[in-house]
Enzyme design. Structure first.
Site, PDB file in Angstrom:
ATOM      1  N   HIS A 138      -3.030   1.370   6.817  1.00 44.82           N
ATOM      2  CA  HIS A 138      -3.184   1.236   5.373  1.00 44.82           C
ATOM      3  C   HIS A 138      -3.304   2.623   4.753  1.00 44.82           C
ATOM      4  O   HIS A 138      -3.775   3.559   5.398  1.00 44.82           O
ATOM      5  CB  HIS A 138      -4.446   0.409   5.063  1.00 44.82           C
ATOM      6  CG  HIS A 138      -4.623   0.081   3.618  1.00 44.82           C
ATOM      7  ND1 HIS A 138      -3.744  -0.705   2.915  1.00 44.82           N
ATOM      8  CD2 HIS A 138      -5.588   0.434   2.727  1.00 44.82           C
ATOM      9  CE1 HIS A 138      -4.163  -0.827   1.664  1.00 44.82           C
ATOM     10  NE2 HIS A 138      -5.280  -0.142   1.528  1.00 44.82           N
ATOM     11  N   HIS A 157      -5.462   1.682  -4.531  1.00 46.95           N
ATOM     12  CA  HIS A 157      -4.600   1.129  -3.492  1.00 46.95           C
ATOM     13  C   HIS A 157      -4.156  -0.281  -3.837  1.00 46.95           C
ATOM     14  O   HIS A 157      -4.681  -0.913  -4.754  1.00 46.95           O
ATOM     15  CB  HIS A 157      -5.304   1.167  -2.123  1.00 46.95           C
ATOM     16  CG  HIS A 157      -6.444   0.221  -1.969  1.00 46.95           C
ATOM     17  ND1 HIS A 157      -6.646  -0.527  -0.837  1.00 46.95           N
ATOM     18  CD2 HIS A 157      -7.459  -0.117  -2.805  1.00 46.95           C
ATOM     19  CE1 HIS A 157      -7.732  -1.268  -0.975  1.00 46.95           C
ATOM     20  NE2 HIS A 157      -8.246  -1.032  -2.155  1.00 46.95           N
ATOM     21  N   CYS A 164       0.819  -1.226   0.000  1.00 50.64           N
ATOM     22  CA  CYS A 164       0.000   0.000   0.000  1.00 50.64           C
ATOM     23  C   CYS A 164       0.849   1.271   0.000  1.00 50.64           C
ATOM     24  O   CYS A 164       0.680   2.141  -0.848  1.00 50.64           O
ATOM     25  CB  CYS A 164      -1.008  -0.013   1.143  1.00 50.64           C
ATOM     26  SG  CYS A 164      -0.327   0.098   2.808  1.00 50.64           S
TER      27      CYS A 164
END
Length: 159
Positions: free
Chosen positions: A123, A135, A73
């Site tokens: 994240h 993402h 990520c």
């Protein structure tokens, strides 16, 4: 610095009468849609980073990967902004600490979206507009566009 010095091309288009009026009033030009130089470069970099992230659609997730073919990520956000001329630290939490925090109402495409549990960021993705992010989700998945699935998010603008 006067308004005339900061916006010479605007003054050339505005004409002598407008320039003289601005000079007499002094101060700063306030007009919708005219951003400061710093804001304009950030918007451009954010837009470029968003397009770069989107161009990586389908790239496999790999923990610790920063591209150009595999990403985790924060590796995707790091890579995208680096290609757009902006430097970010490596992890999602470090990236959160380096951004200018903005509210959900202030968010814009190209801002970073940080997912958190309590005070811990776990994240990150790049806001694409309409409640969606680009993402690299998790192991076994690929870079993709997805709706934000929780309200436990913070937003940050890369400076």
């Amino acid at each position: 610095m006067t308004a005339l010095n900061r916006f010479p091309s605007l003054m050339a288009r505005a004409g002598t009468a407008s320039a003289l009026t601005l000079a007499a009033v002094g101060g700063t030009i306030v007009a919708p849609g005219i951003a400061s130089e710093a804001e304009a470069s950030t918007v451009t970099a954010s837009t470029k980073a968003l397009k770069i992230a989107a161009s990586k659609k389908g790239s496999p997730y790999r923990w610790g990967a920063t591209g150009p073919r595999r990403f985790d990520c924060s590796g995707l956000t790091l890579y995208s902004f680096k290609q757009a001329g902006k430097k970010l630290p490596r992890t999602a939490a470090q990236q959160y600490n380096k951004t200018r925090h903005v509210s959900a109402k202030q968010r814009q495409p190209g801002d970073l979206v940080f997912f958190h549990s309590g005070r811990s960021v776990y994240h990150v993705g790049i806001y694409a507009g309409k409640g969606r992010i680009w993402h690299a989700p998790k192991s076994g998945d690929v870079v993709r566009l997805q709706k934000i699935w929780t309200k436990n998010v913070w937003y940050g603008r890369v400076r």
